[in-house]
Design a protein around this motif. Structure first.
Motif, PDB file in Angstrom:
ATOM      1  N   TYR A 115      47.712  53.804  54.789  1.00  0.00           N
ATOM      2  CA  TYR A 115      47.129  54.571  53.688  1.00  0.00           C
ATOM      3  C   TYR A 115      47.311  53.924  52.317  1.00  0.00           C
ATOM      4  CZ  TYR A 115      51.762  56.353  52.354  1.00  0.00           C
ATOM      5  OH  TYR A 115      53.065  56.455  51.948  1.00  0.00           O
ATOM      6  N   LEU A 116      48.271  53.004  52.183  1.00  0.00           N
ATOM      7  CA  LEU A 116      48.491  52.375  50.880  1.00  0.00           C
ATOM      8  C   LEU A 116      47.324  51.498  50.428  1.00  0.00           C
ATOM      9  CD1 LEU A 116      52.291  51.484  50.962  1.00  0.00           C
ATOM     10  CD2 LEU A 116      51.132  53.074  49.406  1.00  0.00           C
ATOM     11  N   ILE A 117      46.403  51.218  51.333  1.00  0.00           N
ATOM     12  CA  ILE A 117      45.204  50.507  50.912  1.00  0.00           C
ATOM     13  C   ILE A 117      44.404  51.334  49.905  1.00  0.00           C
ATOM     14  CG2 ILE A 117      43.552  51.318  52.658  1.00  0.00           C
ATOM     15  CD1 ILE A 117      42.661  48.352  52.931  1.00  0.00           C
ATOM     16  N   GLY A 118      44.679  52.642  49.872  1.00  0.00           N
ATOM     17  CA  GLY A 118      43.989  53.532  48.942  1.00  0.00           C
ATOM     18  C   GLY A 118      44.216  53.188  47.483  1.00  0.00           C
ATOM     19  N   MET A 119      45.191  52.354  47.166  1.00  0.00           N
ATOM     20  CA  MET A 119      45.358  51.891  45.794  1.00  0.00           C
ATOM     21  C   MET A 119      44.186  51.028  45.365  1.00  0.00           C
ATOM     22  SD  MET A 119      49.446  51.104  45.549  1.00  0.00           S
ATOM     23  CE  MET A 119      49.364  50.921  43.753  1.00  0.00           C
ATOM     24  N   ALA A 120      43.499  50.454  46.355  1.00  0.00           N
ATOM     25  CA  ALA A 120      42.329  49.619  46.068  1.00  0.00           C
ATOM     26  C   ALA A 120      41.022  50.305  46.417  1.00  0.00           C
ATOM     27  CB  ALA A 120      42.428  48.295  46.833  1.00  0.00           C
ATOM     28  N   GLY A 121      41.016  51.057  47.499  1.00  0.00           N
ATOM     29  CA  GLY A 121      39.790  51.690  47.966  1.00  0.00           C
ATOM     30  C   GLY A 121      39.903  52.018  49.444  1.00  0.00           C
ATOM     31  N   HIS A 122      38.766  52.253  50.073  1.00  0.00           N
ATOM     32  CA  HIS A 122      38.760  52.550  51.507  1.00  0.00           C
ATOM     33  C   HIS A 122      39.038  51.306  52.345  1.00  0.00           C
ATOM     34  CE1 HIS A 122      36.632  56.085  49.977  1.00  0.00           C
ATOM     35  NE2 HIS A 122      36.957  56.677  51.107  1.00  0.00           N
ATOM     36  N   ARG A 123      38.744  50.167  51.800  1.00  0.00           N
ATOM     37  CA  ARG A 123      38.934  48.878  52.463  1.00  0.00           C
ATOM     38  C   ARG A 123      38.907  47.808  51.387  1.00  0.00           C
ATOM     39  NH1 ARG A 123      34.493  51.323  53.289  1.00  0.00           N
ATOM     40  NH2 ARG A 123      35.197  52.103  55.311  1.00  0.00           N
ATOM     41  N   VAL A 124      39.319  46.611  51.728  1.00  0.00           N
ATOM     42  CA  VAL A 124      39.217  45.485  50.795  1.00  0.00           C
ATOM     43  C   VAL A 124      38.300  44.450  51.426  1.00  0.00           C
ATOM     44  CG1 VAL A 124      40.459  43.673  49.551  1.00  0.00           C
ATOM     45  CG2 VAL A 124      41.511  45.928  49.848  1.00  0.00           C
ATOM     46  N   LYS A 125      37.147  44.243  50.825  1.00  0.00           N
ATOM     47  CA  LYS A 125      36.155  43.323  51.368  1.00  0.00           C
ATOM     48  C   LYS A 125      36.539  41.873  51.069  1.00  0.00           C
ATOM     49  CE  LYS A 125      32.382  46.653  50.923  1.00  0.00           C
ATOM     50  NZ  LYS A 125      31.063  46.934  50.279  1.00  0.00           N
ATOM     51  N   CYS A 126      35.876  40.962  51.762  1.00  0.00           N
ATOM     52  CA  CYS A 126      36.131  39.532  51.589  1.00  0.00           C
ATOM     53  C   CYS A 126      34.844  38.839  51.158  1.00  0.00           C
ATOM     54  CB  CYS A 126      36.642  38.921  52.895  1.00  0.00           C
ATOM     55  SG  CYS A 126      37.128  37.181  52.763  1.00  0.00           S
ATOM     56  N   THR A 127      34.939  37.998  50.152  1.00  0.00           N
ATOM     57  CA  THR A 127      33.781  37.243  49.678  1.00  0.00           C
ATOM     58  C   THR A 127      33.410  36.150  50.672  1.00  0.00           C
ATOM     59  OG1 THR A 127      35.068  35.508  48.575  1.00  0.00           O
ATOM     60  CG2 THR A 127      34.623  37.513  47.303  1.00  0.00           C
ATOM     61  N   GLY A 128      32.233  35.574  50.491  1.00  0.00           N
ATOM     62  CA  GLY A 128      31.936  34.301  51.110  1.00  0.00           C
ATOM     63  C   GLY A 128      32.694  33.209  50.366  1.00  0.00           C
ATOM     64  N   TYR A 129      32.807  32.037  50.978  1.00  0.00           N
ATOM     65  CA  TYR A 129      33.590  30.978  50.351  1.00  0.00           C
ATOM     66  C   TYR A 129      32.852  30.367  49.166  1.00  0.00           C
ATOM     67  CZ  TYR A 129      36.074  26.727  49.366  1.00  0.00           C
ATOM     68  OH  TYR A 129      36.756  25.737  48.705  1.00  0.00           O
ATOM     69  N   ALA A 130      33.620  30.061  48.123  1.00  0.00           N
ATOM     70  CA  ALA A 130      33.136  29.283  46.981  1.00  0.00           C
ATOM     71  C   ALA A 130      34.319  28.526  46.404  1.00  0.00           C
ATOM     72  CB  ALA A 130      32.508  30.188  45.920  1.00  0.00           C
ATOM     73  N   THR A 131      34.066  27.390  45.794  1.00  0.00           N
ATOM     74  CA  THR A 131      35.125  26.550  45.241  1.00  0.00           C
ATOM     75  C   THR A 131      35.902  27.294  44.159  1.00  0.00           C
ATOM     76  OG1 THR A 131      33.742  24.611  45.628  1.00  0.00           O
ATOM     77  CG2 THR A 131      35.611  24.326  44.141  1.00  0.00           C
ATOM     78  N   ASP A 135      31.774  29.195  38.810  1.00  0.00           N
ATOM     79  CA  ASP A 135      30.965  30.361  38.463  1.00  0.00           C
ATOM     80  C   ASP A 135      30.507  31.081  39.722  1.00  0.00           C
ATOM     81  OD1 ASP A 135      31.241  29.765  35.782  1.00  0.00           O
ATOM     82  OD2 ASP A 135      29.308  28.744  35.635  1.00  0.00           O
ATOM     83  N   GLU A 136      30.273  30.317  40.794  1.00  0.00           N
ATOM     84  CA  GLU A 136      29.831  30.905  42.059  1.00  0.00           C
ATOM     85  C   GLU A 136      30.899  31.844  42.610  1.00  0.00           C
ATOM     86  OE1 GLU A 136      28.347  29.603  46.554  1.00  0.00           O
ATOM     87  OE2 GLU A 136      29.214  28.104  45.210  1.00  0.00           O
ATOM     88  N   LEU A 137      32.176  31.431  42.525  1.00  0.00           N
ATOM     89  CA  LEU A 137      33.245  32.296  43.020  1.00  0.00           C
ATOM     90  C   LEU A 137      33.335  33.569  42.197  1.00  0.00           C
ATOM     91  CD1 LEU A 137      35.596  32.884  44.895  1.00  0.00           C
ATOM     92  CD2 LEU A 137      37.079  31.589  43.346  1.00  0.00           C
ATOM     93  N   ALA A 138      33.231  33.436  40.872  1.00  0.00           N
ATOM     94  CA  ALA A 138      33.271  34.618  40.004  1.00  0.00           C
ATOM     95  C   ALA A 138      32.145  35.581  40.361  1.00  0.00           C
ATOM     96  CB  ALA A 138      33.170  34.193  38.542  1.00  0.00           C
ATOM     97  N   LYS A 139      30.954  35.038  40.605  1.00  0.00           N
ATOM     98  CA  LYS A 139      29.799  35.866  40.954  1.00  0.00           C
ATOM     99  C   LYS A 139      30.010  36.564  42.292  1.00  0.00           C
ATOM    100  CE  LYS A 139      24.790  35.652  41.692  1.00  0.00           C
ATOM    101  NZ  LYS A 139      23.594  34.767  41.766  1.00  0.00           N
ATOM    102  N   LYS A 140      30.487  35.811  43.296  1.00  0.00           N
ATOM    103  CA  LYS A 140      30.726  36.396  44.612  1.00  0.00           C
ATOM    104  C   LYS A 140      31.783  37.493  44.556  1.00  0.00           C
ATOM    105  CE  LYS A 140      29.494  32.394  47.522  1.00  0.00           C
ATOM    106  NZ  LYS A 140      28.530  33.036  48.425  1.00  0.00           N
ATOM    107  N   ALA A 141      32.847  37.259  43.790  1.00  0.00           N
ATOM    108  CA  ALA A 141      33.918  38.255  43.688  1.00  0.00           C
ATOM    109  C   ALA A 141      33.404  39.535  43.056  1.00  0.00           C
ATOM    110  CB  ALA A 141      35.078  37.688  42.881  1.00  0.00           C
ATOM    111  N   LEU A 142      32.618  39.397  41.986  1.00  0.00           N
ATOM    112  CA  LEU A 142      32.083  40.565  41.292  1.00  0.00           C
ATOM    113  C   LEU A 142      31.110  41.333  42.170  1.00  0.00           C
ATOM    114  CD1 LEU A 142      32.113  42.057  38.564  1.00  0.00           C
ATOM    115  CD2 LEU A 142      30.210  40.608  37.855  1.00  0.00           C
TER     116      LEU A 142
END
Length: 212
Positions: A115-131, A135-142
């Protein structure tokens, strides 16, 4: 300038090492002063225990250097992107913690195994890979984080957001615990994942509830 924010970045940088949420100079921390529209961020490549308030870099929200003799963290662009697009965020902690990074290296999202994942949300998603630092990583994270307070960066680590840096750090630390629990339960069999309804109740108690 921004003395309080600088001291917070130094303090929480040491805590990254003390709590084993990163190694060396990995990861980064920032604090956003919304009244001044300025960001204090950890410098690139400095040992956290050798970093002083004078080493902290001050940027404006567009990434222009306002004060500091060092290069800002390579992930400054990602921090700024979150501050520009999330009015609820004034502190960010990026870790290379072992278990969260392991999940990110699998390209998995972190489900509600605890249940402590609730500090972030229902789940924590994972981005696709970027260096890293791109800027690509920033975009994917957002794009990936949505209205959650954390996101896994594929083959990289975790970034946690908060209304202040204390909340962001606490989220990062608790998500490392949840990641370790997920790892352990996966070795035992099929984890029992909490439902969205279960997590709604948890998040209401935490004060992090948002309608899906």
């Amino acid at each position: 300038m921004m003395e309080y924010e600088k001291e917070q970045v130094v303090r929480y940088g040491k805590k990254l090492i003390d709590r084993r949420l990163t190694t060396g100079s990995g990861g980064n921390i920032s604090v956003y002063n919304r009244e001044q529209n300025l960001v204090a961020i950890s410098p690139s490549g400095l040992d956290y225990y050798e970093t002083t308030p004078e080493d902290i870099v001050i940027l404006d929200i567009d990434g222009n250097l306002v004060e500091g003799k060092n290069r800002p963290s390579s992930e400054a662009g990602m921090h700024l992107a979150f501050y520009k697009n999330r009015a609820d965020v004034s502190g960010i902690v990026h870790t290379h913690s072992k278990f969260a990074t392991a999940i990110a290296c699998m390209g998995w999202e972190l489900p509600a195994v605890h249940y402590l994942i609730g500090m972030a949300g229902h789940r924590v998603k994972c981005t696709g890979y970027a260096t890293y630092g791109s800027d690509e990583l920033a975009k994917k994270a957002l794009e990936t984080i949505g209205d959650s307070n954390a996101v896994l960066l594929a083959n990289h680590g975790l970034i946690a957001l908060g209304e202040d840096v204390d909340r962001a750090f606490s989220t990062a630390e608790h998500l490392e615990f949840v990641s370790e629990v997920y790892y352990l339960t996966k070795t035992l069999g099929t984890p029992n994942i909490l439902s969205d309804e279960n997590m709604d109740e948890v998040m209401k108690k935490f004060g992090t509830f948002r309608y899906r």
